[in-house]
Every structure is written in structure tokens, then in C-alpha cells.
Design a protein around this motif. Structure first.
Motif, mmCIF file in Angstrom:
data_model
loop_
_atom_site.group_PDB
_atom_site.id
_atom_site.type_symbol
_atom_site.label_atom_id
_atom_site.label_comp_id
_atom_site.label_asym_id
_atom_site.label_seq_id
_atom_site.Cartn_x
_atom_site.Cartn_y
_atom_site.Cartn_z
ATOM 1 N N ALA A 1 0.836 -1.113 0.027
ATOM 2 C CA ALA A 1 -0.119 -0.026 -0.028
ATOM 3 C C ALA A 1 0.841 1.178 -0.021
ATOM 4 O O ALA A 1 0.592 2.306 -0.880
ATOM 5 C CB ALA A 1 -0.841 -0.046 1.294
ATOM 6 N N GLU A 2 1.953 1.175 0.725
ATOM 7 C CA GLU A 2 2.886 2.256 0.822
ATOM 8 C C GLU A 2 3.640 2.445 -0.528
ATOM 9 O O GLU A 2 3.835 3.652 -1.086
ATOM 10 C CB GLU A 2 4.052 2.115 1.812
ATOM 11 N N ALA A 3 3.913 1.703 -1.141
ATOM 12 C CA ALA A 3 4.604 1.398 -2.629
ATOM 13 C C ALA A 3 3.443 2.089 -3.650
ATOM 14 O O ALA A 3 3.760 3.006 -4.568
ATOM 15 C CB ALA A 3 5.167 0.318 -2.881
ATOM 16 N N GLU A 4 2.230 1.640 -3.557
ATOM 17 C CA GLU A 4 1.046 2.187 -4.271
ATOM 18 C C GLU A 4 0.998 3.651 -4.182
ATOM 19 O O GLU A 4 0.876 4.332 -5.090
ATOM 20 C CB GLU A 4 -0.120 1.323 -4.197
ATOM 21 N N THR A 5 0.964 4.159 -2.850
ATOM 22 C CA THR A 5 0.987 5.737 -2.572
ATOM 23 C C THR A 5 1.975 6.477 -3.290
ATOM 24 O O THR A 5 1.610 7.429 -3.830
ATOM 25 C CB THR A 5 0.844 5.829 -1.153
ATOM 26 N N GLU A 6 3.085 5.852 -3.204
ATOM 27 C CA GLU A 6 4.332 6.444 -3.929
ATOM 28 C C GLU A 6 4.056 6.435 -5.487
ATOM 29 O O GLU A 6 4.502 7.616 -6.374
ATOM 30 C CB GLU A 6 5.697 6.048 -3.608
#
Length: 322
Positions: A45-50
Motif C-alpha cells: 500500500a505504501e509503494a502504491e501511494t508513492e
């Protein structure tokens, strides 16, 4: 699917995993795989936010003109292995979309008088073995607060770069002659090269034929009313116009003919696009490092970031050459 797995996880102590999977029509192994991936979900989810932030930046950088295919290509150019379906999903979830052009209307006007026959030397083969051998060009109009601004281009079929262009308040033959002169003065056109265009009055005029002969360039024209015979030039304008005219609610349109040019024609807009980029250009193909030769009969004055003055003493015919 995720919601059903969460339901099973919340009620498995009461009803059991096997029974819940049978009722919901799910595989028990699939549920256990979902549970095992619990620790990896926050990182994903963090990678998708970036990734969303990067996509939003690219979309804003190109004035909202880029859609899924070009944003995906731009991410690949930056070294990110991202599937176009993932880009499409994230753009849809965050309300991002490219600009869709309106229905095109034909603007090519064949000359009224007799014209010297010219063969189609390209025949829709828009390739070239090396730079400077095969060129295409066309004219388009761009809106400003002062009225229409006309742009003529010269595109190298090997690199898909804009090697020559001119802007003016008119679309007389002088405009297309200036574009050819600039491309030749920069050293991007070899002797005995081919320049292909439509059958507009500017490109079939005796003045333009003389300008080509002066530069030792062979003329080539497509059929009247067939945009596919000059598809490379048409595709470039299809990219240029959405980027030069902002969406409603955005910054004002080009305020004046001479003050601002469309962002696509800025010679050093970004590090990734040091020259105007054609939509069909291979992103892995290196750009030309510079002119191979410079014909001595022309002189280029020192350039600024907004305009390159092409002169034989002054800019010819009042055109805005870049």
C-alpha cells in the motif's frame, strides 16, 4: 474477494474456515494464502501511494494531456516496471485522465491551378535508415489571445525529432520555407534527402519547390484528402494541441503569439525531453547529440530559452523561428 476473506477471518473461530469457504464459494487454500500475505500488504500500500504521487506528478507536468499509455511509457522510461492495467486502475481511482481530441476536420486545400506532378516517395513507409534522409512536415494552427498562431514543422523519420519549425501569424508559403531553412541550417538534413507533405497550396507552390531545390532536397507528396499518407506529422499535432491548450480551470491559454510557445516546443523543457518528442518515438532510442554539419550560407544567432532567432541579418518573413 478481499471483503469475503475479511469476513472469514472475523468469524472463523465461530464457524470454522472450511465451512465458511464452502458457503462463500472460496478455496480454503486461497484464504490461507491471503492470511500469509498480511504482513506484505502495508508495504504494498505504501509503494502504491508513492506510485500514485509519481503518476500525478507526470500528469501535471504534461498539463493533464497524458493518458494511460503515455504515462506507462514514461514510468518505463524512468526505470519502473509497471503494468498498464495498474496505471489505469490508479488513474481511475484518483480521477486522472488524458485529454481526448475533438473530431478532426479537414483543412488541406489543394492548389487551384495546374501543379507539377510530384511522386509519393514515402508510400506510408515512415522509416529511415539514418537521420537526415527522410523528413515529413505539415502546418497547424494554435489559439492565442491575439488570434491564430500557425506552426510549420519538419520531422526526421529516423529519430522522430522536430528538426525544424517556424511560427507566424499567417500560413503563407514563407512559413514552410522558413521551417525547411532552419532544419537545413541546423545541419539535420543531408543532400538528396526526401521531404514529404500533403498537397496543400504551400507545399505544392513553386516557391517551396525552389526552396527544396536550393537545399538539394527531393519533394514528395501524398494523395489529396488522405491524412494517412502523412500520418507521422498528423500524430505529432495530435500530441501538441492538447498540451498547448490547457483544460478549463487551468492556467490561461497562450497569452500572445510571441510571448509564449506551447510547452511541447520548448527546447529544454525537462531533462527527459530535451527536444520535442513524437508519440511514436522509441523511448529507448537516444536523441541526436547535435547537428552533423552546418551549412555555411546560413547563420544562427545566440539562442534564448524561449526563442532561437534564425537570421540572414534578421528573421525572414516575420516568422517566429525557434
Amino acid at each position: 474477494m478481499t471483503y469475503r476473506y475479511r469476513f472469514i477471518s472475523e468469524h472463523r473461530a465461530e464457524f470454522g474456515v472450511q465451512r465458511l469457504c464452502q458457503v462463500l464459494g472460496l478455496r480454503r487454500q486461497g484464504f490461507h494464502e491471503w492470511v500469509a500475505a498480511e504482513t506484505a500488504r502495508p508495504r504494498r500500500a505504501e509503494a502504491e501511494t508513492e506510485l500514485v504521487a509519481l503518476i500525478t506528478g507526470i500528469h501535471a507536468e504534461h498539463r493533464g494531456a497524458y493518458g494511460v499509455p503515455r504515462i506507462t511509457a514514461e514510468l518505463h522510461r524512468r526505470g519502473l516496471a509497471v503494468n498498464h492495467k495498474r496505471v489505469e486502475r490508479l488513474m481511475r481511482e484518483h480521477g486522472l485522465a488524458g485529454i481526448t481530441r475533438r473530431k478532426r476536420r479537414s483543412t488541406t486545400r489543394p492548389t487551384a491551378g495546374p501543379v507539377t506532378p510530384v511522386a509519393d516517395l514515402i508510400r506510408r513507409d515512415f522509416t529511415a535508415p539514418a537521420p537526415g534522409l527522410r523528413m515529413v512536415g505539415d502546418i497547424t494552427c494554435l489559439p492565442t489571445f491575439e488570434g491564430w498562431l500557425y506552426l510549420a514543422t519538419v520531422i526526421d523519420l529516423h529519430t522522430r525529432e522536430i528538426v525544424g519549425h517556424a511560427m507566424a501569424e499567417h500560413m503563407r508559403t514563407d512559413l514552410v520555407c522558413d521551417a525547411i531553412d532552419l532544419a537545413a541550417a541546423r545541419g539535420f538534413i543531408d543532400d538528396d534527402a526526401v521531404f514529404h507533405s500533403d498537397r496543400g497550396v504551400q507545399y505544392t507552390s513553386g516557391q517551396f519547390r525552389a526552396a527544396l531545390a536550393e537545399q538539394k532536397i527531393r519533394a514528395s507528396v501524398g494523395r489529396a484528402g488522405s491524412c494517412y499518407d502523412n500520418a507521422v506529422a498528423e500524430a505529432f499535432f495530435a500530441t501538441l494541441k492538447p498540451r498547448s491548450v490547457p483544460r478549463s480551470g487551468g492556467p490561461a491559454a497562450t497569452p500572445a503569439r510571441r510571448v509564449r510557445r506551447p510547452a511541447l516546443l520548448r527546447p529544454h523543457e525537462t531533462a527527459l525531453h530535451p527536444r520535442p518528442e513524437h508519440p511514436s518515438r522509441n523511448p529507448n532510442q537516444p536523441l541526436q547529440s547535435g547537428p552533423r554539419r552546418l551549412k555555411p550560407r546560413f547563420r544562427l544567432t545566440e539562442a534564448t530559452s524561449d526563442q532561437i532567432s534564425f537570421a540572414r541579418g534578421q528573421a525572414p518573413h516575420g516568422s517566429y523561428l525557434m
